[in-house]
Scaffold this motif. Structure first.
Motif, PDB file in Angstrom:
ATOM      1  N   ASN A  22     -10.251  -5.810  -3.910  1.00  5.92           N
ATOM      2  CA  ASN A  22      -9.495  -7.061  -3.862  1.00  5.92           C
ATOM      3  C   ASN A  22      -8.236  -6.986  -4.710  1.00  5.92           C
ATOM      4  O   ASN A  22      -7.175  -7.467  -4.323  1.00  5.92           O
ATOM      5  N   TRP A  25      -5.804  -4.800  -2.896  1.00  4.25           N
ATOM      6  CA  TRP A  25      -5.241  -5.512  -1.743  1.00  4.25           C
ATOM      7  C   TRP A  25      -4.208  -6.549  -2.165  1.00  4.25           C
ATOM      8  O   TRP A  25      -3.160  -6.692  -1.546  1.00  4.25           O
ATOM      9  N   ARG A  26      -4.515  -7.255  -3.274  1.00  2.00           N
ATOM     10  CA  ARG A  26      -3.553  -8.241  -3.768  1.00  2.00           C
ATOM     11  C   ARG A  26      -2.247  -7.573  -4.192  1.00  2.00           C
ATOM     12  O   ARG A  26      -1.162  -8.073  -3.937  1.00  2.00           O
ATOM     13  N   ARG A  27      -2.402  -6.407  -4.835  1.00  2.00           N
ATOM     14  CA  ARG A  27      -1.206  -5.683  -5.265  1.00  2.00           C
ATOM     15  C   ARG A  27      -0.402  -5.190  -4.062  1.00  2.00           C
ATOM     16  O   ARG A  27       0.834  -5.257  -4.055  1.00  2.00           O
ATOM     17  N   VAL A  28      -1.120  -4.688  -3.046  1.00  2.00           N
ATOM     18  CA  VAL A  28      -0.428  -4.250  -1.832  1.00  2.00           C
ATOM     19  C   VAL A  28       0.270  -5.430  -1.159  1.00  2.00           C
ATOM     20  O   VAL A  28       1.430  -5.326  -0.731  1.00  2.00           O
ATOM     21  N   LEU A  29      -0.446  -6.544  -1.067  1.00  2.00           N
ATOM     22  CA  LEU A  29       0.126  -7.728  -0.441  1.00  2.00           C
ATOM     23  C   LEU A  29       1.353  -8.217  -1.205  1.00  2.00           C
ATOM     24  O   LEU A  29       2.386  -8.558  -0.608  1.00  2.00           O
ATOM     25  N   ILE A  30       1.239  -8.244  -2.559  1.00  2.00           N
ATOM     26  CA  ILE A  30       2.381  -8.658  -3.375  1.00  2.00           C
ATOM     27  C   ILE A  30       3.537  -7.691  -3.174  1.00  2.00           C
ATOM     28  O   ILE A  30       4.705  -8.096  -3.058  1.00  2.00           O
ATOM     29  N   ILE A  32       4.174  -5.920  -0.494  1.00  2.00           N
ATOM     30  CA  ILE A  32       4.766  -6.173   0.825  1.00  2.00           C
ATOM     31  C   ILE A  32       5.665  -7.399   0.786  1.00  2.00           C
ATOM     32  O   ILE A  32       6.784  -7.396   1.317  1.00  2.00           O
ATOM     33  N   LEU A  33       5.172  -8.460   0.133  1.00  2.00           N
ATOM     34  CA  LEU A  33       5.965  -9.681   0.034  1.00  2.00           C
ATOM     35  C   LEU A  33       7.248  -9.447  -0.755  1.00  2.00           C
ATOM     36  O   LEU A  33       8.322  -9.945  -0.382  1.00  2.00           O
TER      37      LEU A  33
END
Length: 468
Positions: A22, A25-30, A32-33
């Motif tokens: 998790n 994933w949050r780091r990847v999502l951040i 990407i954003l």
């Protein structure tokens, strides 16, 4: 005591793994954003930067009217602009800007209709522009005056074809002179005035530099195209009559506007960004503007052609977001009912021209013979009964989109009497009740000529579409 295995250690391990995943994933999502935010910011900066040009821009005429004109130019350094002008040299009048700036815009008022004025930019001891080559003619009063319009189709890309088209027009003018007058009285464009992104630098390179010597004497009236809309520079470099400064009803926007010249009323529409709905603001204004017109000739210009089988296909509802279809279905009935004589568009990079027609608002396979009122290949001559704008007496449609390049296309739209894979421009001469258009290709040849004659008693009276 014997130990009992409960499975909890594995559950804890799974929980730790899920937490780790998790967090990843949050780091990847951040990430990407953040990446897309940076790209969006870079794009915003790029778009904003595209609206600025820091070099020199020679004078050009805007918002021509019978009693006023706007004079624009640009300097590298901020300075207070001074314009001296008059019908004779030395000059009788002087206007100064209130503050120093690089982008200069001076309104000259109190002018006389149909008068030749000279102008000089800069004070006596620092003349930037001046002399016998810097002049303009104010719009004449309503009457039987002649007028010449040069129509440029999608002109905004500097290349040899653009030069050939411009020089072919100038050569044609030498062979068809009007003593004491400029090459043309007005310059109209069908949109896409700067390729490919509509930046201010592209306007300078592809528009103001190649046509600059003409723009210092002749007012230019641009339509708004899809390439113009990729930046905001269009509204930065042009001064357009949103408050009816040059005649017509005030539109309240530079996206679409109208103006009067001699016995003509010209309407410039925005088929790119404005609402094309029947209930939209542009349609509401258009009806008011056409209803208020009292001039003999009505000409309309917008970018997306209602009829074309060129580099774009007006039968394809997905082509250009359906704008060609929307202009045909929603706007043509209003234009024809108001007696518009000539409609010109660009977008398709070739030349196409219809006969005198009306009431064809569907796809090309719905065209009926009764919708073509007058059509003959060759040097066409059309006649109208009404001396002034007569409802449903027919309209000529032209696609003028090849003033700087030619693309491919079948050129088989049944509404089009003439279709050419040729680079060129259209010259229009209006003399009283006669309008003549000539397409001059880059090889200095006239490959299409048509005439509309008004006030012909033997011509049929217009009938609404439901009476066909």
């Amino acid at each position: 005591m014997q130990a009992h295995y409960s499975g909890f250690p594995y559950r804890n391990q799974n929980t730790k793994l899920m937490k780790l995943l998790n967090r990843l994933w949050r780091r990847v999502l951040i990430g990407i954003l953040v990446f897309f935010a940076v790209v969006a910011l870079a794009r915003l900066i790029q778009v904003a930067a595209g609206n600025f040009y820091s070099g020199v821009r020679t004078p050009y005429i805007q918002e021509m009217a019978s009693d006023r004109v706007v004079l624009r130019w640009q300097t590298e350094q901020a300075e207070q602009g001074v314009v001296r002008f008059g019908a004779h040299i030395p000059f009788e009048n002087e206007v100064s800007e209130r503050r120093s700036r690089k982008e200069h815009e001076v309104v000259l008022t109190g002018l006389q209709a149909g008068t030749h004025y000279f102008y000089q930019i800069g004070p006596d001891n620092n003349v930037l522009y001046g002399g016998s080559d810097y002049w303009f003619d104010t719009a004449p009063i309503v009457g039987g005056e002649s007028a010449r319009i040069w129509v440029l189709g999608d002109p905004g890309y500097a290349n040899p074809v653009q030069d050939h088209v411009r020089d072919a027009m100038l050569n044609w003018v030498e062979q068809h002179p009007r003593p004491g007058k400029a090459a043309a009285d007005l310059i109209l464009t069908t949109g896409d005035n700067a390729y490919s992104s509509g930046t201010n630098k592209q306007y300078q390179h592809g528009f103001f530099t190649p046509y600059g010597k003409l723009f210092r004497n002749i007012p230019v009236w641009p339509a708004y195209g899809n390439h113009d809309s990729r930046r905001w520079a269009f509204f930065k470099v042009f001064t357009l009559p949103e408050q009816g400064e040059s005649g017509g009803v005030a539109s309240g926007t530079e996206h679409y506007y109208s103006f009067d010249y001699a016995n003509m009323h010209v309407v410039m529409l925005d088929s790119q960004d404005s609402s094309l709905r029947e209930s939209g603001a542009m349609m509401t204004w258009l009806k008011q503007d056409l209803a208020a017109n009292t001039r003999t000739w009505v000409i309309t210009v917008f970018h997306h052609p209602p009829y074309t089988h060129g580099s774009h296909n007006s039968d394809d509802p997905k082509d250009s977001g359906g704008r060609m279809r929307d202009m045909r279905e929603h706007f043509l009935p209003v234009l024809e009912a108001a007696g518009v004589d000539l409609v010109m568009s660009g977008h398709s990079h070739m030349y196409e021209r219809s006969g005198l027609m009306k009431c064809h608002y569907g796809f090309s396979n719905t065209l009926k013979p009764s919708m073509i009122l007058q059509a003959a290949k060759g040097l066409d001559s059309y006649q109208k009964h009404s001396q002034h704008a007569g409802a449903y007496e027919g309209t000529v449609y032209a696609v003028v989109g090849s003033s700087e390049k030619v693309d491919d296309g079948p050129l088989d739209h049944p509404a089009m009497t003439v279709a050419r894979h040729e680079a060129g421009s259209l010259m229009i001469d209006v003399n009283g009740n006669s309008l003549t258009g000539e397409f001059i290709n880059q090889d200095q040849k006239v490959t299409d000529r048509f005439t509309i004659q008004k006030g012909v008693e033997s011509a049929p009276l217009g009938r609404p579409c439901d009476k066909l």
